[in-house]
Design a protein around this motif. Structure first.
Motif, PDB file in Angstrom:
ATOM      1  N   LYS A  61       0.891  -1.245  -0.038  1.00  0.00           N
ATOM      2  CA  LYS A  61      -0.075  -0.075   0.035  1.00  0.00           C
ATOM      3  C   LYS A  61       0.949   1.080   0.239  1.00  0.00           C
ATOM      4  O   LYS A  61       1.706   1.538   0.907  1.00  0.00           O
TER       5      LYS A  61
ATOM      6  N   LYS B 215      -3.176   3.772  -2.226  1.00  0.00           N
ATOM      7  CA  LYS B 215      -3.253   2.910  -3.331  1.00  0.00           C
ATOM      8  C   LYS B 215      -2.826   1.338  -3.197  1.00  0.00           C
ATOM      9  O   LYS B 215      -1.541   1.351  -2.494  1.00  0.00           O
ATOM     10  N   THR B 216      -3.364   0.246  -3.136  1.00  0.00           N
ATOM     11  CA  THR B 216      -3.039  -1.029  -2.958  1.00  0.00           C
ATOM     12  C   THR B 216      -2.735  -1.583  -4.312  1.00  0.00           C
ATOM     13  O   THR B 216      -3.412  -1.812  -5.261  1.00  0.00           O
TER      14      THR B 216
END
Length: 470
Positions: A52, A56-57
């Motif tokens: 992450k 945002k992953t």
């Protein structure tokens, strides 16, 4: 190097390494597919583990492999398990043989090739094709001994019927996995695969009869394969021996032999039909049908019918051993099914699917040919139709939003492509040749390889026509 080029290169290298490992080394298909998924993901730019950054992953390749494996078996594993347990009981109880002799009696004398083709078509829905060849070979030999018909034509007709439903109709693992990956209702897959397979069977049986006359091999009174010289009269065995096969009293009744196959299919298809006609899903009637028509419950009912209808007097340990043996034989298929889903999930999560989709939609071929060509390539390289279907479906899954054909047609295209190129890398090729005494290379290609190409070609023509209606 552009990022899109690197992604496609990663997929290409992954598939190439998989093919080399399976074809040239001792590495099993399961491990080869796992390595292919790793190579594809790493070269495609995925991190090793999920990270992450700034909210945002980004999915890691190891996580994608695990998720894809679990998701695929979540939709197929239970059904495959129930199907093989039921198939094992049908095989060991004599129910499959009962279906065979019943079809032979139904179609009448002189039409034994058609009877055996239909027998294979029905029996292979729950029973693995290779096992059914071994199980029903004595019946083919008995018919040859009494009628003087070539055992090659008889055995090849049986094998073609077996191959068609093994590759096209759930709950066999290949088409079931393709349906699960592409989000297709199992009932629709059953109906689509069955409808598609019927013209293929009609086309191939005349070829089997013709090749049986060309390679005229019969069974003598001692049960040996012989090839009479031209004009030589074949001494036929007494019809008493065939009558013993066709009128055995130790086989279960026809209705109970067919019930474990027919009832689950009827339940699943009933639910599918109600969904298609748009019945009110809030009614109690639909709730009952939805329960009984779910593949898991329907196959569980079929399995229970097989247990208590076909082997009611067998010892409990013996019945459990039948089912355990069936599951043992299927363990590796479940692993391959799951890891095929892993490869597909890696392709999708890495963004390779989007890049690949943009590339293939520009190819000057009908979209329906893309899954077919992938499956055919995998079949010729890897041998196993199930592995070919799983691999093709996993690579086709990320293209669903970009190819202008229905998901059902995409799944059927994967399956039809996997019928082609049945030759040296295919275990069924060697099982059939060994059981029916075909050792000459040219004759082997004229039999098993030729029928696989003819059936696949017929299916491809059907797909090209079906794309205008589905």
């Amino acid at each position: 190097m552009a990022e899109s080029t690197r992604m496609v290169l990663g997929l290409g290298l992954g598939i190439l390494v998989m093919i080399i490992l399976v074809a040239k080394t001792k590495v099993h298909s399961f491990i080869a597919l796992l390595i292919a998924a790793l190579i594809t993901g790493i070269i495609g730019g995925m991190p090793i583990l999920t990270v992450k950054v700034g909210g945002k992953t980004t999915v890691g390749v190891i996580n994608a492999i695990s998720t894809g494996f679990g998701n695929t078996l979540a939709s197929t594993g239970i059904i495959i398990g129930l199907g093989v347990m039921m198939g094992a009981i049908l095989e060991k109880s004599g129910a499959a043989e009962k279906l065979a002799v019943s079809f032979i009696k139904l179609v009448g004398k002189g039409n034994e090739e058609w009877a055996l083709g239909v027998t294979g078509w029905v029996v292979s829905i729950p029973v693995f094709a290779d096992s059914a060849v071994v199980m029903l070979c004595p019946l083919c030999k008995a018919i040859s001994r009494v009628t003087g018909k070539s055992v090659i034509g008889l055995g090849l007709s049986l094998a073609c019927g077996l191959q068609l439903t093994h590759v096209l109709v759930p709950p066999t693992p290949g088409p079931l996995t393709a349906a699960g990956m592409l989000g297709i209702d199992v009932g629709q897959m059953i109906a689509g695969g069955a409808i598609l397979s019927i013209p293929m069977l009609i086309v191939i049986i005349p070829y089997c009869k013709w090749i049986g006359k060309k390679i005229y091999q019969v069974v003598n009174e001692e049960g040996e394969y012989v090839r009479p010289n031209k004009g030589e009269q074949v001494k036929l065995a007494s019809t008493e021996m065939l009558d013993q096969f066709l009128n055995r009293t130790d086989l279960p009744a026809l209705w109970i032999s067919a019930a474990p196959i027919v009832l689950p299919l009827v339940l699943i298809l009933t639910k599918t039909v109600l969904d298609l006609v748009g019945i009110d899903k809030g009614t109690s009637f639909y709730s009952v049908v939805a329960l009984l028509g779910s593949p898991i419950v329907a196959l569980m009912i079929g399995c229970l019918i097989a247990i208590y209808g076909l082997v009611p007097n067998r010892d409990t340990k013996e019945v459990l051993k039948m089912m355990d043996d069936g599951i043992k034989d299927t363990g590796i298929i479940m692993l391959i099914t799951g890891v095929g889903g892993s490869l597909g999930y890696v392709v999708r999560a890495s963004g390779i699917g989007t890049v690949l989709g943009q590339m293939v939609v520009s190819w000057p071929i009908p979209a329906v040919l893309i899954p077919f060509c992938i499956a055919a390539l995998m079949r010729i390289c890897l041998g196993s139709a199930t592995v070919a279907i799983v691999t093709s479906a996993s690579l086709t899954m990320p293209l669903m939003g970009q190819l202008t054909i229905s998901p059902l047609l995409m799944a059927l295209s994967c399956c039809v492509g996997a019928i082609s190129f049945g030759y040296f890398t295919d275990s069924g090729f060697w099982v059939w040749n060994g059981m029916f005494g075909v050792s000459d290379l040219k004759e082997q290609l004229e039999c098993k390889t030729a029928v696989s190409m003819i059936m696949a070609g017929t299916g491809l023509l059907e797909l090209l026509v079906a794309q205008y209606f589905i």
